[in-house]
Scaffold this motif. Structure first.
Motif, PDB file in Angstrom:
ATOM      1  N   UNK A  46      42.050  59.714  41.338  1.00  0.00           N
ATOM      2  CA  UNK A  46      41.625  58.294  40.294  1.00  0.00           C
ATOM      3  C   UNK A  46      41.086  58.160  39.394  1.00  0.00           C
ATOM      4  N   UNK A  47      39.531  57.900  39.984  1.00  0.00           N
ATOM      5  CA  UNK A  47      37.754  57.269  38.690  1.00  0.00           C
ATOM      6  C   UNK A  47      38.282  58.191  37.765  1.00  0.00           C
ATOM      7  N   UNK A  48      38.454  59.981  37.591  1.00  0.00           N
ATOM      8  CA  UNK A  48      38.808  60.512  36.662  1.00  0.00           C
ATOM      9  C   UNK A  48      39.747  60.942  35.766  1.00  0.00           C
ATOM     10  N   UNK A 108      31.800  62.972  33.296  1.00  0.00           N
ATOM     11  CA  UNK A 108      32.201  61.883  31.615  1.00  0.00           C
ATOM     12  C   UNK A 108      32.178  63.297  31.346  1.00  0.00           C
ATOM     13  N   UNK A 109      31.192  64.069  30.999  1.00  0.00           N
ATOM     14  CA  UNK A 109      31.411  65.052  29.491  1.00  0.00           C
ATOM     15  C   UNK A 109      32.316  66.096  30.096  1.00  0.00           C
ATOM     16  N   UNK A 110      33.012  66.720  31.763  1.00  0.00           N
ATOM     17  CA  UNK A 110      33.933  67.577  31.623  1.00  0.00           C
ATOM     18  C   UNK A 110      35.108  66.090  31.026  1.00  0.00           C
ATOM     19  N   UNK A 111      34.854  65.119  31.151  1.00  0.00           N
ATOM     20  CA  UNK A 111      36.117  64.239  31.075  1.00  0.00           C
ATOM     21  C   UNK A 111      36.830  65.115  29.500  1.00  0.00           C
ATOM     22  N   UNK A 112      35.347  64.331  28.302  1.00  0.00           N
ATOM     23  CA  UNK A 112      35.337  64.995  27.033  1.00  0.00           C
ATOM     24  C   UNK A 112      36.128  66.131  27.123  1.00  0.00           C
ATOM     25  N   UNK A 113      36.120  67.029  27.439  1.00  0.00           N
ATOM     26  CA  UNK A 113      36.197  67.921  27.088  1.00  0.00           C
ATOM     27  C   UNK A 113      37.444  68.318  27.161  1.00  0.00           C
ATOM     28  N   UNK A 114      37.913  68.053  28.644  1.00  0.00           N
ATOM     29  CA  UNK A 114      39.428  68.311  29.131  1.00  0.00           C
ATOM     30  C   UNK A 114      40.220  67.881  28.274  1.00  0.00           C
ATOM     31  N   UNK A 143      34.066  51.144  32.573  1.00  0.00           N
ATOM     32  CA  UNK A 143      35.449  50.211  32.480  1.00  0.00           C
ATOM     33  C   UNK A 143      36.151  51.213  33.553  1.00  0.00           C
ATOM     34  N   UNK A 144      36.358  52.383  33.680  1.00  0.00           N
ATOM     35  CA  UNK A 144      37.251  52.620  34.678  1.00  0.00           C
ATOM     36  C   UNK A 144      37.102  52.256  36.201  1.00  0.00           C
ATOM     37  N   UNK A 145      35.839  51.835  36.347  1.00  0.00           N
ATOM     38  CA  UNK A 145      36.039  51.094  38.488  1.00  0.00           C
ATOM     39  C   UNK A 145      36.621  50.064  37.358  1.00  0.00           C
ATOM     40  N   UNK A 146      36.735  49.482  36.571  1.00  0.00           N
ATOM     41  CA  UNK A 146      36.927  48.440  36.589  1.00  0.00           C
ATOM     42  C   UNK A 146      38.540  47.930  36.227  1.00  0.00           C
ATOM     43  N   UNK A 147      38.929  48.801  36.400  1.00  0.00           N
ATOM     44  CA  UNK A 147      40.207  48.701  36.039  1.00  0.00           C
ATOM     45  C   UNK A 147      40.357  49.176  37.796  1.00  0.00           C
ATOM     46  N   UNK A 148      40.149  50.456  38.205  1.00  0.00           N
ATOM     47  CA  UNK A 148      40.636  50.986  39.408  1.00  0.00           C
ATOM     48  C   UNK A 148      40.313  49.932  40.317  1.00  0.00           C
ATOM     49  N   UNK A 149      38.701  49.510  40.609  1.00  0.00           N
ATOM     50  CA  UNK A 149      39.129  48.392  41.004  1.00  0.00           C
ATOM     51  C   UNK A 149      39.663  47.005  41.190  1.00  0.00           C
ATOM     52  N   UNK A 150      40.551  45.928  39.800  1.00  0.00           N
ATOM     53  CA  UNK A 150      41.567  45.268  40.100  1.00  0.00           C
ATOM     54  C   UNK A 150      42.690  46.005  40.154  1.00  0.00           C
ATOM     55  N   UNK A 151      43.205  46.585  39.826  1.00  0.00           N
ATOM     56  CA  UNK A 151      44.177  47.949  40.228  1.00  0.00           C
ATOM     57  C   UNK A 151      45.035  47.723  42.178  1.00  0.00           C
ATOM     58  N   UNK A 152      43.619  48.409  42.372  1.00  0.00           N
ATOM     59  CA  UNK A 152      42.880  48.233  43.734  1.00  0.00           C
ATOM     60  C   UNK A 152      43.332  47.314  44.191  1.00  0.00           C
ATOM     61  N   UNK A 153      42.995  45.914  43.323  1.00  0.00           N
ATOM     62  CA  UNK A 153      43.033  44.605  44.848  1.00  0.00           C
ATOM     63  C   UNK A 153      44.186  44.067  44.340  1.00  0.00           C
ATOM     64  N   UNK A 154      44.851  43.546  43.610  1.00  0.00           N
ATOM     65  CA  UNK A 154      46.001  43.414  42.815  1.00  0.00           C
ATOM     66  C   UNK A 154      47.179  43.966  43.676  1.00  0.00           C
ATOM     67  N   UNK A 155      47.098  45.515  44.017  1.00  0.00           N
ATOM     68  CA  UNK A 155      48.613  46.280  43.746  1.00  0.00           C
ATOM     69  C   UNK A 155      48.622  46.304  45.115  1.00  0.00           C
ATOM     70  N   UNK A 156      46.745  46.870  45.864  1.00  0.00           N
ATOM     71  CA  UNK A 156      47.123  47.024  47.270  1.00  0.00           C
ATOM     72  C   UNK A 156      46.341  46.018  48.088  1.00  0.00           C
TER      73      UNK A 156
END
Length: 476
Positions: A46-48, A108-114, A143-156
């Protein structure tokens, strides 16, 4: 010399080599069903996926803001194709990204290449240099963690807390009128109602939930040391702080305008402290409910086919509340550690936050598991009104408070003979059991006004609950 048992143990098949992989932790093994929804927000995969989401949206934002000479405006089809990289991220893509990271040894570099691999197929191959433009890894990670934490708290987490509170509130309403002997310091005290005591927890937990619902989730995208240095070197005329702020806010986050390489994580410490406080209050509820079960105030409804003890067939153990206690303690140990670690960073950057944040899912997972257990445990409780009533009826001495307080009021009103009311009741009741007959005899000999005497003689422990039922219904 090895014993035969020891030798046999050494020759066992290694479970570490089993396929599919066997979970090391309980959350990914025994308790997986209760916490599975968090996987979509706080797992490594999910982080990726969130990293890909942030990179893609930054790519789109730069194009649509025309921040660099020669950047085209993307068509709706282009944008749909780019966002499809995120929505299509599944098992095959996870494996592909893992293979890239094995070469880059940098997540993160792997994500860029992906992402760059997919641009030719979208007709955007000439824009590969725009992927991860002017970004440090932490621009993407925070930003990825902030989105993940927000959605985990709000949706779960919040829905799980709401479900538990709904059951707890229903119990408070159901038992609002059930008179109960209170115990302060473990000793008989002024009666309340069972519902009012449960409502206290409803009120406290609800207040913490409202704090958590209002939490701000912060983000930044300002470069290697938070100065926009690379941004200005490439496009000196662009208003980079405004571009960054609008981007962060489009993600549904609040903009942090001043940071080092990392977003300071203060918001994380804030929300972990609030969830930990909720956990501690819930832990107190579990202890109280367990104790009420122990003295028979609650009966547990047996689950068909379940076993309470491997040797004692009669037992129905309060395992839901015991399980919740343990998981709340584990959750808080992690939340407290995260809150303490994440607010510190050596100079402009160190990696302690990177390792620490990988445990966010585990910390919230143990809290979600506890909430699940409490929700189930509440459904298995039945109020034992006869037991509660018998306990109350055996403690008439608790009316001593009412009598001495009425005597004080009578003294103020000028009724003679009302001296030393507390001491007189202390002599009668302290450390002694007093039944209805002795108490009424005592009241009859005080010389109270007729109205006050009649009121006290008609009072029973079950009726001495004040506004408990009203308070339970109004605030529970």
């Amino acid at each position: 010399m090895l014993t035969s048992a020891h030798s046999a143990a050494q020759n066992r098949v290694s479970l570490a080599d089993a396929e599919p992989t066997i979970a090391l932790g309980a959350l990914d093994g025994r308790y997986r069903p209760a916490v599975a929804p968090l996987v979509d927000h706080l797992s490594e995969a999910a982080l990726n996926r969130n990293r890909i989401h942030i990179e893609v949206e930054w790519f789109i934002h730069l194009c649509q803001q025309q921040v660099l000479p020669g950047l085209p405006r993307l068509t709706d089809e282009d944008i749909e194709g780019l966002r499809g990289i995120v929505t299509a991220f599944g098992p095959e893509e996870i494996a592909e990204l893992g293979a890239i990271e094995a070469q880059t040894v940098h997540d993160v570099k792997a994500v860029e290449y992906f992402i760059a691999r997919r641009l030719d197929g979208l007709g955007l191959g000439e824009l590969k240099p725009l992927v991860h433009f002017a970004c440090t890894s932490e621009d993407i990670n925070n930003l990825s963690y902030a989105v993940g934490i927000r959605d985990a708290v709000q949706q779960v987490w919040l829905p799980a807390a709401a479900a538990m509170l709904e059951g707890l509130s229903a119990l408070a309403e159901h038992a609002a009128d059930v008179p109960m002997l209170s115990r302060t310091h473990g000793q008989p005290a002024t009666p309340s109602t069972l519902g009012k005591e449960i409502a206290v927890f409803v009120h406290r937990l609800g207040r913490q939930v409202r704090r958590i619902e209002q939490q701000e989730y912060l983000g930044k995208i300002n470069g290697a040391t938070g100065t926009y240095a690379a941004h200005l070197a490439a496009a000196p005329d662009a208003d980079w702080p405004s571009i960054a702020e609008s981007f962060v806010e489009k993600l549904g986050l609040s903009f942090n305008p001043l940071t080092t390489q990392i977003e300071s994580h203060d918001f994380q410490a804030e929300i972990y402290a609030d969830i930990a406080r909720f956990n501690r209050i819930l832990h107190g509820l579990c202890v109280d409910v367990w104790s009420y079960i122990s003295i028979g105030f609650f009966k547990q409804i047996p689950v068909a086919g379940a076993t309470g003890s491997s040797t004692m067939p009669h037992k129905v153990n309060p395992i839901r509340f015991e399980n919740a206690e343990a998981n709340l303690e584990i959750s808080n140990a992690l939340l407290d550690a995260l809150g303490a670690t994440l607010v510190e960073s050596r100079w402009q950057r160190d990696l302690t936050d990177s390792s620490g944040q990988r445990n966010i899912g585990t910390a919230l997972g143990h809290s979600v598991l506890a909430l699940s257990n409490v929700t189930k445990g509440l459904k298995q409780l039945d109020v034992a009104e006869q037991t509660i009533a018998a306990d109350l009826d055996a403690n008439w001495e608790v009316l001593g408070e009412a009598i001495q307080t009425v005597m004080r009021a009578e003294a103020i009103a000028g009724t003679p003979g009302m001296e030393d009311p507390y001491e007189r009741l202390k002599e009668l009741t302290r450390g002694r059991r007093v039944d209805a007959e002795k108490l009424q005899e005592f009241v009859g000999g005080l010389g109270l006004s007729p109205g006050a005497e009649a009121r006290l003689k008609s009072l029973t422990p079950a009726e001495y609950t004040g506004l408990a039922a009203h308070l339970a219904r109004r605030f529970g």
